[in-house]
Design a protein around this motif. Structure first.
Motif, PDB file in Angstrom:
ATOM      1  N   ASN A 186      39.124  25.394   2.942  1.00  0.00           N
ATOM      2  CA  ASN A 186      39.898  25.485   1.722  1.00  0.00           C
ATOM      3  C   ASN A 186      41.268  26.023   2.086  1.00  0.00           C
ATOM      4  OD1 ASN A 186      37.855  24.646  -0.159  1.00  0.00           O
ATOM      5  ND2 ASN A 186      36.878  26.646   0.124  1.00  0.00           N
ATOM      6  N   THR A 187      42.217  25.941   1.153  1.00  0.00           N
ATOM      7  CA  THR A 187      43.579  26.373   1.465  1.00  0.00           C
ATOM      8  C   THR A 187      43.630  27.829   1.895  1.00  0.00           C
ATOM      9  OG1 THR A 187      44.424  24.784  -0.159  1.00  0.00           O
ATOM     10  CG2 THR A 187      45.928  26.491   0.588  1.00  0.00           C
ATOM     11  N   HIS A 232      44.731  21.019  -6.143  1.00  0.00           N
ATOM     12  CA  HIS A 232      44.209  22.105  -5.304  1.00  0.00           C
ATOM     13  C   HIS A 232      44.170  23.394  -6.111  1.00  0.00           C
ATOM     14  CE1 HIS A 232      44.715  19.526  -1.769  1.00  0.00           C
ATOM     15  NE2 HIS A 232      45.901  19.221  -2.248  1.00  0.00           N
ATOM     16  N   ARG A 244      43.014  23.284   8.916  1.00  0.00           N
ATOM     17  CA  ARG A 244      41.940  22.304   8.788  1.00  0.00           C
ATOM     18  C   ARG A 244      41.966  21.297   9.934  1.00  0.00           C
ATOM     19  NH1 ARG A 244      41.452  19.097   3.186  1.00  0.00           N
ATOM     20  NH2 ARG A 244      40.601  21.091   2.507  1.00  0.00           N
ATOM     21  N   ARG A 280      31.208  29.654  -4.138  1.00  0.00           N
ATOM     22  CA  ARG A 280      32.503  29.246  -4.654  1.00  0.00           C
ATOM     23  C   ARG A 280      32.407  28.063  -5.603  1.00  0.00           C
ATOM     24  NH1 ARG A 280      37.735  29.859  -1.150  1.00  0.00           N
ATOM     25  NH2 ARG A 280      37.477  31.984  -0.445  1.00  0.00           N
ATOM     26  N   ARG A 306      30.895  23.697   2.776  1.00  0.00           N
ATOM     27  CA  ARG A 306      31.626  23.421   1.549  1.00  0.00           C
ATOM     28  C   ARG A 306      30.966  24.026   0.324  1.00  0.00           C
ATOM     29  NH1 ARG A 306      36.742  22.563   0.095  1.00  0.00           N
ATOM     30  NH2 ARG A 306      36.943  21.138  -1.655  1.00  0.00           N
TER      31      ARG A 306
END
Length: 473
Positions: free
Chosen positions: A440-441, A62, A432, A204, A181
């Protein structure tokens, strides 16, 4: 069995992954006591780091990337300076050749050949013209990728990998996944960025650097865990399974928890939940309406198996990720933790982490650890990465409900469930799984922070005052 009166807390946080831990961190900074309930034996959820005989590895690898300075400051603070800036180098291994990801035109030209590359560009141009002459809203992942990359690019690089990851055909996968995403990315932007590098943070997928803790991504969760427990009034209960959620008058009143042979009931004023949205609905007592249960049954998750192979060699690759679309190879992605931080493996040793995307009903889920290790080593050898006599050890982990499965029309069902849960005035779904979003985190953590700030804004203290503004980090 204990009663809510004996086990009452101000705030209960269900799930101690990054979202739940971030929420708890903000609350404890405002002197609000919290209790976290976690089903696993340790915190971190899918973002935890495993330590095994001197080897450290994440569950898939990650990266931390955010535009939110407040969140970045929080992460830097809990890591106490133990953070690295890592240069991303990711490749697609396709037909025994490596291709840069994101796409680099010269690399693609040399690998695919001149005429295939021309066909990619021609199909992309055709897709752009078609979308303007006959505008049709994309519905599936296939629609979206063909629209943004062209049919040839979809067939070569996206179709097999996407179907390996999600276990269904691309025309059954909702376009929202791609739009969410890889938002803002198209073939044109990828080509433009290859020749004229940009710092456009909106795309991203093109980011060339990211932040990473020196001892693995789980160090973020471990750091937040330590901050929470500095106050002895806060508690994190692990290896605890939630078996019931009691409610009345549009409020959650308590949860029932099974821990070993003990059952406890915890009451609270407010409940923050990062556990799967489907679990929340199915645990409600009294039960949710039939139509809500039916909608929840339409929401599915993709499971994950991690097989990590420890190797008697200093380094195998120089990549952060390697994507493998080949359907004959059972795992879909590889990463080598030592390329993220050199201390992730002992000196002179390394390890490869492979990800098997599956459903828990698949045959591979029930294979033994030994069978999965042998299968992994066989394919790593076939791909040219290792030799069997280099293998020192292995670890196999099964992670249920790792990713929400975004089937076409999933938003109809998730929206119906979310609208129902919003009717509970003291329940805050986050993360999530809790919001059924491919976060994403950083986005998962932001959702936890948002929930905590809402609670803080309305929180009554013993002196009757309210905290008007979240204090800076």
């Amino acid at each position: 069995m204990d009663t809510p009166n004996n086990l009452f807390r101000e705030i209960l946080v269900l799930g101690a992954g990054p979202a739940g831990l971030a929420a708890a961190n903000i609350l404890v900074r405002a002197d609000i006591n919290v209790l976290l309930i976690e089903g696993h034996s340790s915190v971190g959820g899918l973002s935890r780091t495993i330590l095994h005989n001197g080897f450290r590895f994440d569950l898939g690898g990650h990266r931390f990337l955010t535009d939110n300075k407040k969140l970045e400051n929080l992460v830097r603070e809990v890591l106490k300076g133990e953070i690295l800036t890592v240069t991303r180098s990711s490749k697609i291994l396709f037909h025994n050749k490596y291709y840069e990801y994101p796409l680099e035109p010269l690399n693609a030209l040399m690998g695919l050949g001149f005429f295939t590359t021309l066909k990619i560009i021609f199909d992309y141009a055709l897709a752009q013209i078609s979308s303007r002459v006959w505008p049709v809203k994309p519905v599936s992942l296939e629609d979206w990728i063909v629209r943004h990359f062209g049919r040839t690019m979809f067939t070569l690089f996206f179709k097999d990998y996407s179907e390996k990851v999600w276990g269904i055909n691309c025309d059954e996968i909702a376009m929202e996944w791609a739009a969410q995403r890889i938002r803002g990315l198209s073939l044109f932007k990828a080509i433009k960025d290859a020749f004229f590098p940009t710092r456009d943070k909106e795309v991203r997928t093109l980011a060339r650097q990211f932040l990473y803790p020196t001892q693995g991504f789980g160090q973020i969760s471990e750091g937040m865990n330590s901050e929470i427990l500095k106050n002895k009034n806060n508690e994190i209960v692990t290896s605890a399974r939630i078996i019931g959620i009691q409610h009345a008058n549009q409020r959650i009143e308590s949860i029932t928890v099974q821990q070993d042979d003990d059952t406890h009931i915890y009451g609270a004023n407010e409940f923050i939940s990062s556990i799967p949205i489907t679990s929340v609905v199915n645990l409600l007592d009294p039960p949710a309406p039939a139509e809500i249960l039916q909608a929840a049954s339409k929401l599915k998750f993709r499971d994950l198996i991690i097989v990590t192979i420890m190797i008697n060699r200093d380094r195998v690759t120089d990549q952060t990720w390697i994507y493998i679309p080949d359907p004959d190879v059972p795992f879909g992605r590889i990463h080598e933790p030592k390329n993220w931080s050199h201390i992730m493996a002992p000196a002179g040793k390394t390890h490869l982490v492979t990800e098997y995307f599956c459903f828990n009903s698949d045959i591979i889920w029930s294979q033994t650890d030994e069978e999965l290790t042998l299968l992994t080593v066989k394919h790593l050898q076939k791909l040219g990465f290792i030799q069997p006599d280099e293998v020192l050890d292995s670890v196999v982990l099964r992670i249920p409900k790792a990713y929400p499965l975004f089937e076409v029309n999933y938003m109809k069902h998730s929206g119906q469930v979310s609208d129902y849960l919003e009717g509970f005035e003291n329940l805050y779904p986050i993360g999530r799984a809790g919001k059924f979003q491919y976060y994403n985190t950083d986005h998962a953590m932001e959702s936890g922070i948002d929930a905590a700030e809402k609670i803080i804004a309305g929180h009554k203290f013993s002196n009757g005052s309210r905290l008007q503004e979240l204090q800076p980090f």
